[in-house]
Structure formats: structure tokens, C-alpha cells
Design a protein around this motif. Sequence first.
Motif, short mmCIF file in Angstrom:
data_model
loop_
_atom_site.label_atom_id
_atom_site.label_comp_id
_atom_site.label_asym_id
_atom_site.label_seq_id
_atom_site.Cartn_x
_atom_site.Cartn_y
_atom_site.Cartn_z
N THR A 134 0.96 -1.36 -0.13
CA THR A 134 0.10 -0.13 0.18
C THR A 134 0.90 0.75 -0.04
O THR A 134 1.76 1.10 0.75
CB THR A 134 -0.96 0.29 1.33
N ALA A 135 0.63 2.22 -1.44
CA ALA A 135 1.22 3.41 -0.74
C ALA A 135 1.16 4.06 0.95
O ALA A 135 -0.04 4.43 0.55
CB ALA A 135 0.80 4.33 -2.18
N VAL A 136 2.28 5.14 0.81
CA VAL A 136 1.86 5.43 1.97
C VAL A 136 1.50 7.39 1.43
O VAL A 136 1.52 8.00 2.20
CB VAL A 136 3.39 5.59 3.17
N ASN A 137 2.16 8.05 0.34
CA ASN A 137 1.94 8.76 -0.12
C ASN A 137 1.64 9.20 -1.68
O ASN A 137 1.39 8.51 -2.40
CB ASN A 137 3.04 10.29 0.27
N ALA A 138 1.60 10.16 -2.28
CA ALA A 138 0.80 10.74 -3.64
C ALA A 138 1.78 10.33 -4.71
O ALA A 138 1.90 9.89 -5.47
CB ALA A 138 0.58 12.07 -3.75
N LEU A 139 3.44 10.51 -3.85
CA LEU A 139 4.24 9.94 -4.87
C LEU A 139 4.28 8.41 -5.50
O LEU A 139 4.62 8.01 -6.06
CB LEU A 139 5.80 10.39 -4.32
N GLU A 140 4.11 8.07 -4.07
CA GLU A 140 4.08 6.06 -4.38
C GLU A 140 2.65 6.02 -5.32
O GLU A 140 3.37 5.19 -5.67
CB GLU A 140 4.00 5.68 -3.26
N ARG A 141 1.86 6.83 -5.07
CA ARG A 141 0.58 6.29 -5.72
C ARG A 141 0.96 7.05 -7.14
O ARG A 141 0.25 5.81 -7.99
CB ARG A 141 -0.96 6.93 -5.49
N ASN A 142 1.02 8.04 -7.77
CA ASN A 142 1.50 8.13 -9.18
C ASN A 142 2.42 7.77 -9.30
O ASN A 142 2.70 8.28 -10.75
CB ASN A 142 0.93 9.89 -8.87
N GLU A 143 3.50 7.55 -8.92
CA GLU A 143 5.20 8.08 -10.11
C GLU A 143 5.90 5.90 -9.36
O GLU A 143 6.33 5.69 -9.99
CB GLU A 143 6.19 8.74 -9.45
N ASP A 144 4.86 5.05 -8.64
CA ASP A 144 5.02 4.06 -8.13
C ASP A 144 4.59 3.17 -8.47
O ASP A 144 3.91 2.94 -7.24
CB ASP A 144 6.63 3.50 -6.92
N SER A 145 3.08 3.36 -9.38
CA SER A 145 2.07 2.73 -8.82
C SER A 145 1.86 1.07 -8.83
O SER A 145 0.85 0.25 -8.22
CB SER A 145 0.81 3.34 -9.76
N ASP A 146 2.85 0.71 -9.10
CA ASP A 146 3.04 -1.19 -9.82
C ASP A 146 3.63 -1.56 -8.48
O ASP A 146 3.67 -2.57 -7.75
CB ASP A 146 3.82 -1.53 -11.46
#
Length: 268
Positions: free
Chosen positions: A153-165
Motif C-alpha cells: 500500500t502506498a504511503v503518499n502521493a508520490l508512491e500512488r502516482n509514480e510507483d503505482s505498481d
Amino acid sequence: MTASLDHVEAAVRGWLQGASDPLILGLCGAQGSGKSTLADALRERLEADGIRTAILSLDDLYLSGAARAVLAREIHPLLRTRGVPLTHDVARGIALLDVVRDGNAVRLPRFDKARDEPEPASAWQSVPANLDVLIFEGWCVGARPQADAAIVTAVNALERNEDSDGSWRRAVNAALAADYAALFDRLDRLVLLAAPGFDVVAGWRLEQERALAHRLAADGRSTAGLMDAPQIARFIQFYERLTRWILDEMPTRADLTLRLDNYRAPTT
């Protein structure tokens, strides 16, 4: 900072009693927590008593921009930005700690954050043989990998948007379990400066950047490469996952944990 320094100094002097080999002291803390300031002050106090001391920063092991560009192409674009595991020259760090452990003289690298590039070898610090203490400080010094399930699970927008996989964070986590584990296994003792939470890091990091800008300007050097508040807000997202994990996991095993308040004063 004086109170934290007193605690760490007392611990180090105790650890040095009866020691025959150099003490490799790991000093971990979030960005802006005062690691570098404490390390410098500790070195001054120890050297005043004839205890030969040097400092190596994890930041000074950052790879060049060209090397990080290769990582960005071959592994993940986010590795172009310095900070997380994989963006350091771990092999050099291991070699340096081993040279110190063996009692030999060494030259310690330096990294220019304003240029985002390593300093040339001519600017490295020469350290004499037979050190008593090497302080190895850095934001993730001593960190351990997370469980695989924890990085889904992503912890922030960077992970959600730029490391979605999740490929970037999996690669970082794998590095912690491999080469970085070998580097951190060389620590004799580990001290953690524990921030009250990740929410203070942006403010601390902005203070740090402004202090660096002041020093560069005083030296007549360019500040063009430094970050403003919005850039820092993005930058610290690269560090968020591991910083939160360190604050959760490391206090249970560090040799000394100093819990800090919002003003970096120890609360315990």
C-alpha cells in the motif's frame, strides 16, 4: 542539542572502555533532526580528550547524477533522485569502514548537495591511521527492510502516482535486505535520534536547506541548486516510507534511542 550530545557522549565513552578496535558508531535520524550538528560536536568533545574521531556521512556516498540516471533507466525513474537505498555507493562505504576497522589511514568522500554531485577526490578528507571512533551518520543508517506485505500500500502521493505498481519500493526494500545489510552489519553501536513523527520533517528539512543556503552565500558559492518549500514537500516523500518504518521499528533495538520533541530536544 546539548542535552542530546551529553547523552550520546556518555554512551560512547562507556562503549570505548576496554575496546581495542575502532568503534564504528551508527547515528540515525530523520532529515533535519540534527545528526550532523551532533556528530560534529561529539567529535570536538572526544578529540579534546585525545580520542581520535572522524565522521562519515551516508550522504557523502551518494552516486553521481550519471550513475543515478542509469538506475532510472534500468530499474525505475524515481531512482534519479538521491536519497533512498540504491542511490549510494555501498561498496565504497563497506570498503571505507573496513579500512578504518583495520586501523589504516583513509580518505573520506564528500558530496556537494548544491550541485547534486560528488566532490572530486581532491576535496576528500584525509583521516589518519588508528582512529578510535568513526561516526557514520545518515537518515537511514542501520535501517532494516520491511516485510513484503508492508510495502504493497502506498504511503503518499508520490508512491500512488509514480510507483503505482510498487516496483520502486520493492527495489529499495530489496537493497536494504542485501548490500545495505552488509554495510550496516559493520556498525558496533547504533544511536537513533527519534523525531516525534514524520509530520515535523518538512519543517526541519526546510530549516536545513535555508541554513545550507546561508553557508553557501557566505562562502560566495551559488545556491541555485537548492530547494524551496514546494520542492522539499515533494522531496521528503521519497523518504517518508522508510522514515516512518525506522521510527516504528528501530527504537526496540538501537543501543541508544533519544526521543526528540518538535524542537529537537530529548524527551527521554
